[in-house]
Design an enzyme around this catalytic site. Structure first.
Site, short mmCIF file in Angstrom:
data_model
loop_
_atom_site.label_atom_id
_atom_site.label_comp_id
_atom_site.label_asym_id
_atom_site.label_seq_id
_atom_site.Cartn_x
_atom_site.Cartn_y
_atom_site.Cartn_z
N PRO A 212 0.83 -1.20 0.00
CG PRO A 212 -0.60 -1.47 1.81
CD PRO A 212 0.65 -2.00 1.22
N PRO A 213 0.29 2.39 -0.36
CG PRO A 213 -1.10 3.94 -1.37
CD PRO A 213 -1.08 2.57 -0.78
CD GLU A 435 -21.65 11.91 15.55
OE1 GLU A 435 -21.09 10.83 15.74
OE2 GLU A 435 -21.79 12.44 14.43
CG ASP A 511 -23.08 7.68 9.27
OD1 ASP A 511 -21.84 7.76 9.28
OD2 ASP A 511 -23.81 8.32 10.05
P1 ADP Z 1 5.93 4.43 -0.45
O1 ADP Z 1 7.02 4.59 -1.45
O2 ADP Z 1 5.74 3.01 0.01
O3 ADP Z 1 4.63 5.01 -0.89
P2 ADP Z 1 7.63 6.09 1.11
O4 ADP Z 1 8.82 5.23 1.15
O5 ADP Z 1 7.67 7.20 0.14
O6 ADP Z 1 6.33 5.23 0.85
O7 ADP Z 1 7.34 6.63 2.57
C1 ADP Z 1 7.06 7.96 2.83
C2 ADP Z 1 7.62 8.39 4.16
O8 ADP Z 1 6.98 7.72 5.23
C3 ADP Z 1 9.08 8.06 4.31
O9 ADP Z 1 9.87 9.08 3.82
C4 ADP Z 1 9.24 7.88 5.82
O10 ADP Z 1 9.43 9.12 6.45
C5 ADP Z 1 7.90 7.35 6.24
N1 ADP Z 1 7.93 5.88 6.33
C6 ADP Z 1 7.19 5.04 5.56
N2 ADP Z 1 7.42 3.77 5.90
C7 ADP Z 1 8.34 3.78 6.89
C8 ADP Z 1 8.99 2.75 7.65
N3 ADP Z 1 8.73 1.45 7.44
N4 ADP Z 1 9.88 3.15 8.59
C9 ADP Z 1 10.14 4.45 8.79
N5 ADP Z 1 9.57 5.45 8.11
C10 ADP Z 1 8.67 5.14 7.17
ZN ZN Z 2 -22.94 9.34 11.45
#
Ligand code: ADP
Ligand code: ZN
Ligand code: MG
Length: 650
Positions: A212-213, A435, A511
């Site tokens: 995932p991103p 709520e 919802d």
């Molecule tokens: P992706 O390429 O998987 O979308 P990134 O490597 O660009 O994600 O991550 C974005 C930022 O999030 C990194 O620069 C770091 O600061 C933080 N981050 C993400 N995953 C980790 C991890 N496993 N450990 C430490 N920092 C992380």
């Molecule tokens: Zn609601």
């Protein structure tokens, strides 16, 4: 962080930019002089008709005919040192009678060579030069720090991080231990290639990081380069795709050429899906020649190099399912490493990494924070630490406290608190009941964790109030009854409005959307519906991205109708249960809503006391387990419209 290097190159870039700019200005000025000032100083332009007239009245002595102008001399004003003005006229091109007329009036005439004149040649040189400079400027602007030299269309824009200069090591990446272990092997190979080669082992050619991103794929790739101490070429997939067909392909060729020269090294293609999308993608209306060519070139290059030369190809994507199958076959990206969202221990480790640079208060418990943030990816956690630090700074604290972290979590989950949005009395009351409705049902339903907070302080763009329910543990599987319970809790807000006001508001639309989505997934993806059985009716296309809907498999109209009916039954069942619970706990609902209206935020001990008193109605357990409402209950058609309470015929 390669801050210094970046600054340096930016500095250089702006230096050469200044030089180029002043060059452009200088050339423009020359051109201007050349075109308008220099030639104009000695000439006076007369209309052609006047010239003819002067010829015919015998005033003209001498004529020189050029391709685009005629120079002439009057008998009365012979050109000598004292007369500053030559006379010029612009000839009418179609006038072929001119020589005859001149002969008739006895004027001396001659021609001058067409592209004559030193300035003409200069003009061309200037124009070409200016295009060259402008082109270079445009190109270098597009390539973001690539070579400023113009006419380098096909050159790879891969940025080279030389030895160790990504500044990132494995210590900066936490919580993804399996992925790290797999990649360690690659670092090992780059360091001691001969060991592997002697044993006849083949190192994988390509390693694909999927997940995932924000889980740290890009970060991991940089860490490998940092650890291995070899040159690191990094380029994003989208940078290969250009306006002109063929440029992407030549860029790939060039990238690999550079890499082979620098072996051992790592080539990293980020966002591979931008370039490696399946050529047969069904969603595509038109084929994309440029991308296809680029992809083909990449495939060819991957076949063409021997990994034992020490070039290792690394790529990352969050959409592996759209990649062209050819990319994934053995011999290409033959190893896939999943970089998933971290579990609780992983989250704690990531928080520790990012908290290194933050002054933490004594009360901060990272383990607790990790427990409160299931589903957060590395990037979310990095963001959380930063948000908390910003909040602490805003409140003029010496250190970042647990309260800042808790506030930051809420911010990330629900958006900013908006104290200034004023609700009128009726709206406020509606939101409060809504709520509390969520909270009472949520407290009773399995699997969703404790209700921590109810608030009617508007937040974010759409939320007028919110109920914060944080799970106590990571869950990897959801059981049937938990999903049913979740749907009921989502509808709890709407049910409370129906019960109390007998009217509904638009506040529940989100919802309802979520509840319907969940019910649909229950049937079409999880295969949990008894009527339709364990059949998937959707094609999973977005394994790692949330919030996308998948296309339906082709199904008959009859099945499609059945799915709709089943989804509707699930939502209506949940609605019925939620209404039943709230009706049974009506007093509690009203009392809690009153407290909430008064305080605006209800949490901690006080909230727990209220929620402890929720009573479960008899049919709930049966419904949760089987989805079957007790016999004898007929759902009224208008249940979902909320105009009528569900009828029971008992
Ligand atoms: P992706 O390429 O998987 O979308 P990134 O490597 O660009 O994600 O991550 C974005 C930022 O999030 C990194 O620069 C770091 O600061 C933080 N981050 C993400 N995953 C980790 C991890 N496993 N450990 C430490 N920092 C992380
Ligand atoms: Zn609601
Ligand atoms: Mg990335």
């Amino acid at each position: 962080m390669p801050v210094d290097r970046k600054k340096n190159s930016e500095q250089k870039k702006s230096d050469s930019g200044n030089l180029r700019n002043s060059l452009i200005v200088f050339l423009m000025w020359l051109l201007f002089l050349n075109l308008f000032i220099w030639p104009a100083t000695n000439y006076k332009v007369e209309p052609y008709s006047k010239f003819i007239e002067q010829v015919e009245t015998g005033q003209v002595a001498k004529v020189k005919i050029g391709s685009d102008r005629i120079y002439y001399e009057l008998k009365s004003e012979p050109i000598d040192d004292r007369s500053p003005q030559d006379l010029i006229t612009i000839p009418v091109a179609s006038d072929t009678q001119l020589p005859a007329i001149l002969r008739k009036h006895d004027v001396e005439f001659s021609a001058i060579p067409s592209s004559g004149g030193f300035f003409n040649v200069l003009n061309w040189i200037f124009i070409i030069f200016i295009f060259w400079v402008l082109g270079g400027w445009l190109l270098s602007r597009g390539s973001g720090g690539g070579s400023p030299a113009p006419f380098m269309f096909g050159k790879s824009k891969a940025r080279i991080y030389s030895e160790g200069s990504t500044g990132v090591t494995f210590d900066d990446v936490a919580g993804v231990d399996e992925a790290k272990a797999e990649l360690q092997e690659i670092v090992d190979f780059l360091e001691r290639a001969d060991k592997y080669i002697r044993l006849g082992a083949k190192i994988p050619k390509g390693v694909l990081l999927v997940g995932p991103p924000g889980t740290g794929k890009t970060l991991l790739a940089k860490a490998i380069a940092g650890e291995a101490g070899v040159p690191f070429f990094s380029i994003s997939g989208s940078e290969f795709i250009e306006l002109f067909v063929g440029i992407g392909a030549s860029r790939v060729r060039d990238l690999f050429e550079q890499a082979k020269k620098q072996a051992p090294c790592i080539v990293f293609i980020d966002e591979l899906d931008a370039l490696g999308k399946s050529r047969a993608a069904p969603s595509q209306l038109t084929s994309n020649d440029e991308r296809e060519q680029t992809l083909n070139q990449l495939l060819a290059e991957m076949d063409g190099f021997d990994p034992n030369t020490g070039v290792i190809l690394l790529a990352a994507t969050n959409r592996p399912e759209v990649l062209d199958p050819a990319l994934l076959r053995p011999g290409r990206f033959d190893r896939q490493v999943v970089v998933d969202r971290p579990d609780k221990i992983g989250r704690q480790a990531i928080l520790e990494v990012h908290a290194r640079f933050v002054v933490l208060g004594l009360d901060v418990d990272l383990e607790k924070l990790a427990a409160r943030t299931p589903g957060f990816a590395g990037a979310d956690l990095a963001n959380l630490v930063n948000e908390a630090a910003l909040l602490a700074a805003r409140n003029n604290r010496d250190s970042v406290t647990m309260q800042d972290f808790n506030e930051a979590i809420e911010r990330i989950l629900t958006g900013l608190e908006k104290k200034s949005r004023v609700l009128n009395e009726i709206e406020k009351k509606t939101v409060a009941y809504h709520e509390v409705g969520h909270a009472l049902i949520g407290a009773l339903m399995p699997g969703a964790g404790a209700v921590e907070k109810i608030s009617i302080v508007p937040r974010g763009v759409g939320a007028l109030g919110y109920t914060l329910q944080l799970p106590e543990e990571d869950r990897f599987l959801a059981i049937e009854d938990e999903i049913r319970g979740r749907i009921a809790a989502l509808l709890g807000g709407r049910c409370a409005e129906e019960l109390i006001f007998r009217k509904v508001s638009t506040g529940a639309s989100d919802d309802i959307q979520k509840a319907t989505d969940l019910a649909e997934r229950f049937v079409t993806i999880y295969g949990m519906s008894n009527k339709l059985g364990p059949i998937a009716f959707e094609k999973t296309q977005h394994q790692f991205l949330e919030g996308y809907t998948n296309p339906r498999r082709p199904v008959s109209d009859k099945v499609s109708e059945e799915i709709d009916r089943e989804v509707k039954a699930i939502v209506e069942g949940a609605h019925y249960i939620a209404t039943t619970i709230l009706a049974k706990n009506r007093q509690l609902l009203e009392e809690t809503a009153r407290i909430l209206l008064e305080k605006e935020i209800l949490e901690g001990e006080e909230l727990a006391q209220q929620l402890d008193r929720v009573q479960s109605p008899a049919p709930m357990q049966q419904w949760l387990e089987t989805g079957q409402l007790p016999p004898g209950i007929v759902l009224s058609k208008t249940t979902l419209n909320g105009k009528q309470k569900p009828k029971t015929t008992v």
